[in-house]
Design a protein around this motif. Sequence first.
Motif, mmCIF file in Angstrom:
data_model
loop_
_atom_site.group_PDB
_atom_site.id
_atom_site.type_symbol
_atom_site.label_atom_id
_atom_site.label_comp_id
_atom_site.label_asym_id
_atom_site.label_seq_id
_atom_site.Cartn_x
_atom_site.Cartn_y
_atom_site.Cartn_z
ATOM 1 N N ARG A 138 0.857 -1.196 0.000
ATOM 2 C CA ARG A 138 0.000 0.000 0.000
ATOM 3 C C ARG A 138 0.885 1.236 0.000
ATOM 4 N N PRO A 139 0.343 2.396 -0.413
ATOM 5 C CA PRO A 139 1.142 3.623 -0.433
ATOM 6 C C PRO A 139 1.588 4.017 0.975
ATOM 7 N N CYS A 140 2.768 4.596 1.038
ATOM 8 C CA CYS A 140 3.295 5.135 2.292
ATOM 9 C C CYS A 140 3.900 6.506 2.010
ATOM 10 N N ALA A 141 3.825 7.404 2.982
ATOM 11 C CA ALA A 141 4.367 8.749 2.788
ATOM 12 C C ALA A 141 4.926 9.277 4.095
ATOM 13 N N VAL A 142 5.931 10.135 3.976
ATOM 14 C CA VAL A 142 6.476 10.848 5.134
ATOM 15 C C VAL A 142 6.631 12.306 4.743
ATOM 16 N N SER A 143 6.395 13.189 5.698
ATOM 17 C CA SER A 143 6.500 14.622 5.408
ATOM 18 C C SER A 143 7.918 15.149 5.600
ATOM 19 N N ASP A 144 8.777 14.394 6.306
ATOM 20 C CA ASP A 144 10.175 14.801 6.462
ATOM 21 C C ASP A 144 11.018 13.536 6.590
ATOM 22 N N TYR A 145 11.497 13.047 5.454
ATOM 23 C CA TYR A 145 12.151 11.741 5.383
ATOM 24 C C TYR A 145 13.290 11.585 6.394
ATOM 25 N N PRO A 146 14.231 12.513 6.491
ATOM 26 C CA PRO A 146 15.376 12.295 7.395
ATOM 27 C C PRO A 146 14.984 12.149 8.859
ATOM 28 N N LEU A 147 13.871 12.769 9.252
ATOM 29 C CA LEU A 147 13.489 12.777 10.663
ATOM 30 C C LEU A 147 12.364 11.824 10.989
ATOM 31 N N SER A 148 11.825 11.114 10.020
ATOM 32 C CA SER A 148 10.640 10.283 10.260
ATOM 33 C C SER A 148 10.967 9.063 11.119
ATOM 34 N N PRO A 149 10.191 8.854 12.191
ATOM 35 C CA PRO A 149 10.375 7.652 13.010
ATOM 36 C C PRO A 149 9.601 6.453 12.450
#
Length: 275
Positions: free
Chosen positions: A61-72
Motif C-alpha cells: 500500500r502507499p506510504c508517505a512521510v513529510s520529512d524523510y530524514p526525521l521520520s520515526p
Amino acid sequence: MATALARLRRASGVPVAFGGLLAGSGRYRIDELSGTATPALRGLDIVRGNGLGGKAAALTRPCAVSDYPLSPAISHEYDGAVAAEGLRSVLAVPVVVRRRVRGVLYGALRRPVRLGDRALSAALAAARELEQALLLQDEAARLLTVARRPAAGPAAWEEVREAHGELRALAQRVADPLLRRELLVACGRLAAAGRADAAPPAAVGGRRAAGPVLAPRELDVLAQIATGTTNAQAAAHLGLRPETVKGYLRSVMRKLGVHSRMQAVIEARRTGMLP
C-alpha cells in the motif's frame, strides 16, 4: 517506467519522481529518475521492508512521510542518497501485478510538507498504468512461449493460431516499440511456419514479396476471425467498433479475391499471411 514517472510529475505537480522494478528476491532497483538534480538515487537496491519504498512494498500500500530524514515511521538505510538529492517529503506506491509487488514508484518534494490527495491520486494512477503495461508484457511473453513450441498436430496448430491472433492484438497495445517489433516478427515467423510448401516468410504487417498486400490492421482483424471470433468479439479484442471490423473484412476479401470470411482465412493461410 519512464512514462509512468512523467505522468506522476505532470498530474501531481511534484518536482521529483523515481522508481524501479523487481531486481531479485525482495529487491527493487531504482533505475529511472525524473526531475532529479544528482545521480545519487540511481542504482539503489531497495530491500522489502527497508526505507519508505521497502515499507510500501512490504505492506502493498502507499506510504508517505513529510520529512524523510526525521521520520520515526521508517528505517533509514537510504538517508545518504536521499540527503544528496535534497529530498524531504516523499511518497512511495507499490506496483502490484497479480498480487505480486513488481516495483515501486516515488514522488518527492525538497521541502518538509505533507503531500496531499492530488499527489497520492497521481501516484496511484501512474502505478496502475505501469501495472497494465507489465501485465501486457507478461501475456506477450506467455504467448511467445506457446507460439515457439513445435506443432505436433492439428490441435497444436489451433493453439498456435490462437496465440498468433492474440499476439497481433497485444502488439497494438504495447507502448514499447522494441517489444512491439518483437511480437510482430514472431507473428511473421508463425505465419511462415504454417505454410505447407515452406515458401518465403510473410513480412511483418502482412506485406509479402508478391501477391496481395494486407494492411497491418486488416491482418489483425483476419487473425481474430481465423480463431472463430464474431465481428463483435474481434472488435472488443482489438479496441475497434464492429462496423470498423466489417469494413476491414470487406477490404480483405476484395484484395484476396474471395467472397466470404472463411475463404479469406483459407487464402491467407495458403499464401503464408496466417499460420
